[in-house]
Design a protein around this motif. Sequence first.
Motif, PDB file in Angstrom:
ATOM      1  N   GLY A 485       0.826  -1.196   0.000  1.00  0.00           N
ATOM      2  CA  GLY A 485       0.000   0.000   0.000  1.00  0.00           C
ATOM      3  C   GLY A 485       0.865   1.253   0.000  1.00  0.00           C
ATOM      4  N   ARG A 546      -6.102   1.241  -3.260  1.00  0.00           N
ATOM      5  CA  ARG A 546      -6.439   0.400  -2.134  1.00  0.00           C
ATOM      6  C   ARG A 546      -6.248  -1.078  -2.490  1.00  0.00           C
ATOM      7  NH1 ARG A 546      -8.103   3.630   2.196  1.00  0.00           N
ATOM      8  NH2 ARG A 546      -7.076   1.877   3.200  1.00  0.00           N
ATOM      9  N   GLN A 547      -6.509  -1.926  -1.516  1.00  0.00           N
ATOM     10  CA  GLN A 547      -6.351  -3.369  -1.661  1.00  0.00           C
ATOM     11  C   GLN A 547      -7.110  -3.892  -2.874  1.00  0.00           C
ATOM     12  OE1 GLN A 547      -4.859  -5.282   0.855  1.00  0.00           O
ATOM     13  NE2 GLN A 547      -5.457  -7.359   0.342  1.00  0.00           N
ATOM     14  N   GLU A 584      -2.356  -4.502   0.896  1.00  0.00           N
ATOM     15  CA  GLU A 584      -2.139  -3.695   2.098  1.00  0.00           C
ATOM     16  C   GLU A 584      -2.101  -4.546   3.367  1.00  0.00           C
ATOM     17  OE1 GLU A 584      -4.229   0.399   1.858  1.00  0.00           O
ATOM     18  OE2 GLU A 584      -5.643  -1.010   0.969  1.00  0.00           O
ATOM     19  N   TYR A 586      -4.607  -5.950   4.550  1.00  0.00           N
ATOM     20  CA  TYR A 586      -5.785  -5.402   5.217  1.00  0.00           C
ATOM     21  C   TYR A 586      -6.628  -6.521   5.808  1.00  0.00           C
ATOM     22  CZ  TYR A 586     -10.521  -3.560   5.661  1.00  0.00           C
ATOM     23  OH  TYR A 586     -11.763  -3.237   6.130  1.00  0.00           O
ATOM     24  N   LEU A 592     -12.985  -0.242   1.767  1.00  0.00           N
ATOM     25  CA  LEU A 592     -12.019   0.847   1.914  1.00  0.00           C
ATOM     26  C   LEU A 592     -12.200   1.944   0.880  1.00  0.00           C
ATOM     27  CD1 LEU A 592      -8.756  -1.199   2.597  1.00  0.00           C
ATOM     28  CD2 LEU A 592     -10.245  -0.081   4.254  1.00  0.00           C
ATOM     29  N   GLN A 596      -7.050   5.942  -1.420  1.00  0.00           N
ATOM     30  CA  GLN A 596      -6.792   6.475  -0.079  1.00  0.00           C
ATOM     31  C   GLN A 596      -6.594   7.987  -0.210  1.00  0.00           C
ATOM     32  OE1 GLN A 596      -3.164   5.142   1.692  1.00  0.00           O
ATOM     33  NE2 GLN A 596      -3.919   5.417   3.770  1.00  0.00           N
TER      34      GLN A 596
END
Length: 609
Positions: A485, A546-547, A584, A586, A592, A596
């Motif tokens: 990430g 993001r992921q 990430e 996560y 999410l 970001q």
Amino acid sequence: MSDLAIDIRGMGKMYKLFRSRMEKLRETIGIEKFLPGKKYKYQEFWALRDINIEIPRGQRLGIIGRNGAGKSTLLKIITGNITPTEGRLAVKGQIQALMELGTGFHPEFTGIENIRASLAYLGYDSKKIAGLEEKIIEFAELEDFIHQPIKTYSAGMYTRLAFSVATSIEPDILIIDEVLGAGDAYFAGKCLERMRLLTEGSGATVLFVSHALGSVEQLCQRVIWIDKGRVVADGIPGEVVKGYYASILNQEELRLKSKNARLLSGKSKESSNIRNENGFEILFRFTVPAGQVLKPRAVRMISLLSGQDFSLRIEPGKPMDNDQNQTAYLLADPKYMLWSEPRMAEGNRVRFVEDTEGEYGHAPFVFRVPSDFVGGKPFKLEIEHLASEDGNLELDVYDGESYKKLGELSQTKGFRCDCFEISGDLIETLLKKNGNGDKKADEGAGGAISGMGANVQDKWDSESAAFISVIPFGPEGKDKFVFRGGEDIGIKAKVRVTQTITDPVFCFAIYNSVGIRVALSVFETKGIFSPGLVEFSALMRNPRLRQGEYLVSTELLKYYDQFAIDKLPYYCHWNRNLSFRVDENYTGNIPLGLIQIDAGLKIETDLKA
């Protein structure tokens, strides 16, 4: 032993694999010894072996590993659901285990009825049960549903109730196997806190199995990593999780590298994923040369290597070495093959190639290789074996029609490693002969790239230029397919220019897993490009993706007009022919978002109305 909640020494679990139900029935009722003639043989499958674990009272132990590694088998042995085949297990204290949703509660009973039934089963009287009911309901936060039948509960609601009941009685040993993944992130946080309080307050021992590595690190004082039925790491959570996470990323890197090789070669159908997932199998065998007597030969390791692209490994004698769901395995049915059952040789657990009276008279093994790695490069096969001065052992490879000899194992004493080369020409031949089996899958796949509905035609070139390759790279300039990430992500595209072009525009677009365009970058070049090879490289600084997994489209345009994006004249265009992943690490169930964002929070108090 007084300070140990669980003590495991040399434990293993073996299952007998039978070729037919009749053979299994004969084994079950024990009539085989009364039957004349040749006895049947079953194949041993070791789900666990050589497990040695000491778990002190009050410790929070995390157990991690991929699906099928043996984690649940270990827990079932500890809880007494199955018995080990060998070794010793000592458990001190009462166990409460949450290992599978749907067990322990009656679906027709209401939540409150199941609470009472569960506590009564554990030996509590009505007075004690009444005192615990309110606490259980309050922790589960199911007041509005507690008088509804369990069959109407969602998986998350069931998890809340099951965990609340299991931990309300302060067990000596609490085992949690994956079930918390069905709950939301808020309740998972409550569960982690309660498990921590159990160990600190009552001295309970917690065994926590989860793929949520963040939760494992947050809760556990110690982590064990299990892979293929063995403990491969045992220690401080951060170090063990780091090693496990690195192995996952390496496998993901290999998968995406293979996928991109497939996309770049034009095999863009989803069927190519099917082919890659199943793998391209290469069959080898050990056999005794004609006219010679087979002398037992211990084999400890077999590795297939292809430069730095990938390596596959079989460890004969270790658990799951004959698991055909793996990417490398032995064919070890004793009725047909010459592989012995696992046994020890000079302190190593191995298998021997020996006279087992197997009908086929050879000891075969298989490597399942992504077909996209066979670009004419030779493979190397390394074999670690306990050599002997008596008797030869021949190594063959199957070329699709017959076995071809690669060579013979050396005959010097002691463990040693022999290396054999499989030529690129032979690999290409094997691929072509084995490719026929994929044709039906190709035809039925539907022609979508990763389910995004892209047209089967995904490459367009012109008489002036053509893309040769598009590759992602990391901050250090090396090819890379899995990014952390916030890590810089680069895209480099190699173009073959066949006619002089002037001031072309290079651009790329990024799409997420459901086909939404996440970003578009446009670069105007100033220059004249004569025929030859040109490479365009762009580096996204802190892209804030993001992921998830992403696809990339690339274009080399004659000009760019944001109001006519669908009608721009191109020199060359590749539609979603590159894949990379952002990981990430996560954990949780809360979406999410796509990117970001940087945002600051300002708070003002004592404001006047």
